[in-house]
Motif scaffolding. Structure first.
Motif, PDB file in Angstrom:
ATOM      1  N   UNK A   1       0.873  -1.163   0.000  1.00  0.00           N
ATOM      2  CA  UNK A   1       0.000   0.000   0.000  1.00  0.00           C
ATOM      3  C   UNK A   1       0.911   1.214   0.000  1.00  0.00           C
ATOM      4  N   UNK A   2       0.597   2.189  -0.852  1.00  0.00           N
ATOM      5  CA  UNK A   2       1.465   3.358  -0.968  1.00  0.00           C
ATOM      6  C   UNK A   2       0.667   4.563  -1.456  1.00  0.00           C
ATOM      7  N   UNK A   3       1.236   5.719  -1.275  1.00  0.00           N
ATOM      8  CA  UNK A   3       0.658   6.953  -1.798  1.00  0.00           C
ATOM      9  C   UNK A   3       1.107   7.118  -3.253  1.00  0.00           C
ATOM     10  N   UNK A   4       0.152   7.430  -4.100  1.00  0.00           N
ATOM     11  CA  UNK A   4       0.460   7.650  -5.515  1.00  0.00           C
ATOM     12  C   UNK A   4       1.114   9.020  -5.680  1.00  0.00           C
ATOM     13  N   UNK A   5       1.470   9.351  -6.894  1.00  0.00           N
ATOM     14  CA  UNK A   5       2.068  10.662  -7.179  1.00  0.00           C
ATOM     15  C   UNK A   5       1.148  11.806  -6.783  1.00  0.00           C
ATOM     16  N   UNK A   6      -0.171  11.561  -6.848  1.00  0.00           N
ATOM     17  CA  UNK A   6      -1.142  12.605  -6.476  1.00  0.00           C
ATOM     18  C   UNK A   6      -1.480  12.589  -4.992  1.00  0.00           C
ATOM     19  N   UNK A   7      -0.912  11.650  -4.236  1.00  0.00           N
ATOM     20  CA  UNK A   7      -1.165  11.578  -2.799  1.00  0.00           C
ATOM     21  C   UNK A   7      -2.277  10.619  -2.406  1.00  0.00           C
ATOM     22  N   UNK A   8      -2.894   9.960  -3.382  1.00  0.00           N
ATOM     23  CA  UNK A   8      -3.967   9.008  -3.098  1.00  0.00           C
ATOM     24  C   UNK A   8      -3.381   7.710  -2.538  1.00  0.00           C
ATOM     25  N   UNK A   9      -4.013   7.165  -1.513  1.00  0.00           N
ATOM     26  CA  UNK A   9      -3.596   5.879  -0.964  1.00  0.00           C
ATOM     27  C   UNK A   9      -4.126   4.772  -1.874  1.00  0.00           C
ATOM     28  N   UNK A  10      -3.211   3.915  -2.351  1.00  0.00           N
ATOM     29  CA  UNK A  10      -3.589   2.828  -3.255  1.00  0.00           C
ATOM     30  C   UNK A  10      -2.955   1.535  -2.790  1.00  0.00           C
ATOM     31  N   UNK A  11      -3.653   0.437  -3.033  1.00  0.00           N
ATOM     32  CA  UNK A  11      -3.118  -0.893  -2.797  1.00  0.00           C
ATOM     33  C   UNK A  11      -2.686  -1.449  -4.144  1.00  0.00           C
ATOM     34  N   UNK A  12      -1.595  -2.211  -4.133  1.00  0.00           N
ATOM     35  CA  UNK A  12      -1.094  -2.743  -5.399  1.00  0.00           C
ATOM     36  C   UNK A  12      -0.583  -4.156  -5.218  1.00  0.00           C
ATOM     37  N   UNK A  13      -0.774  -4.942  -6.245  1.00  0.00           N
ATOM     38  CA  UNK A  13      -0.218  -6.292  -6.309  1.00  0.00           C
ATOM     39  C   UNK A  13       0.648  -6.348  -7.552  1.00  0.00           C
ATOM     40  N   UNK A  14       1.826  -6.950  -7.414  1.00  0.00           N
ATOM     41  CA  UNK A  14       2.702  -7.098  -8.564  1.00  0.00           C
ATOM     42  C   UNK A  14       3.075  -8.560  -8.741  1.00  0.00           C
ATOM     43  N   UNK A  15       3.220  -8.942  -9.988  1.00  0.00           N
ATOM     44  CA  UNK A  15       3.656 -10.302 -10.310  1.00  0.00           C
ATOM     45  C   UNK A  15       4.743 -10.209 -11.370  1.00  0.00           C
ATOM     46  N   UNK A  16       5.780 -11.028 -11.236  1.00  0.00           N
ATOM     47  CA  UNK A  16       6.854 -10.989 -12.229  1.00  0.00           C
ATOM     48  C   UNK A  16       6.388 -11.543 -13.563  1.00  0.00           C
ATOM     49  N   UNK A  17       6.893 -10.969 -14.633  1.00  0.00           N
ATOM     50  CA  UNK A  17       6.638 -11.496 -15.958  1.00  0.00           C
ATOM     51  C   UNK A  17       7.724 -12.511 -16.273  1.00  0.00           C
ATOM     52  N   UNK A  18       7.369 -13.588 -16.901  1.00  0.00           N
ATOM     53  CA  UNK A  18       8.301 -14.700 -17.146  1.00  0.00           C
ATOM     54  C   UNK A  18       9.535 -14.249 -17.906  1.00  0.00           C
ATOM     55  N   UNK A  19      10.678 -14.668 -17.390  1.00  0.00           N
ATOM     56  CA  UNK A  19      11.938 -14.486 -18.089  1.00  0.00           C
ATOM     57  C   UNK A  19      12.422 -13.062 -18.234  1.00  0.00           C
ATOM     58  N   UNK A  20      12.001 -12.153 -17.354  1.00  0.00           N
ATOM     59  CA  UNK A  20      12.480 -10.780 -17.487  1.00  0.00           C
ATOM     60  C   UNK A  20      12.534 -10.092 -16.138  1.00  0.00           C
ATOM     61  N   UNK A  21      13.008  -8.867 -16.166  1.00  0.00           N
ATOM     62  CA  UNK A  21      13.061  -8.037 -14.966  1.00  0.00           C
ATOM     63  C   UNK A  21      11.866  -7.104 -14.897  1.00  0.00           C
ATOM     64  N   UNK A  22      10.785  -7.464 -15.560  1.00  0.00           N
ATOM     65  CA  UNK A  22       9.593  -6.633 -15.556  1.00  0.00           C
ATOM     66  C   UNK A  22       8.479  -7.301 -14.763  1.00  0.00           C
ATOM     67  N   UNK A  23       7.594  -6.460 -14.231  1.00  0.00           N
ATOM     68  CA  UNK A  23       6.463  -6.919 -13.425  1.00  0.00           C
ATOM     69  C   UNK A  23       5.184  -6.306 -13.975  1.00  0.00           C
ATOM     70  N   UNK A  24       4.086  -7.006 -13.828  1.00  0.00           N
ATOM     71  CA  UNK A  24       2.769  -6.455 -14.068  1.00  0.00           C
ATOM     72  C   UNK A  24       2.248  -5.993 -12.710  1.00  0.00           C
TER      73      UNK A  24
END
Length: 92
Positions: A59-82
């Motif tokens: 959970x973090x504050x967005x650039x605009x200051x809004x509190x948001x919850x986020x889930x991230x998952x790694x994309x196969x075979x890379x250093x990127x996440x969705x």
């Protein structure tokens, strides 16, 4: 390099019947966020807690200051996440 237009990938994911105010974005292992209206870069303290190649939740504050919850998952075979994020629900 992903080899595909990031904005096109995100637009396709956003048409997957997610509720209003949800956002799909991509991020790299340094915390830089792509195709997001809420973040450009995640705070390094937040992203330091994410283990490489592992899903995470925060959970973090967005650039605009809004509190948001986020889930991230790694994309196969890379250093990127969705990442899927949504406004933090009000306390009950």
């Amino acid at each position: 390099m992903l080899g595909a237009p990031v904005n096109g990938l995100v637009a396709q994911l956003e048409h997957s019947n997610l509720p209003r105010n949800y956002e799909v974005a991509l991020l790299d292992s340094s915390g830089r966020v792509f195709a997001s209206a809420n973040w450009e870069v995640l705070d390094s303290k937040l992203f330091d807690g994410v283990k490489p190649g592992q899903p995470g939740f925060f959970e973090a504050r967005s650039s605009s200051g809004e509190s948001r919850q986020a889930a991230i998952v790694p994309l196969a075979g890379s250093d990127f996440y969705a990442m899927v994020s949504a406004p933090t629900p009000p306390p009950i």
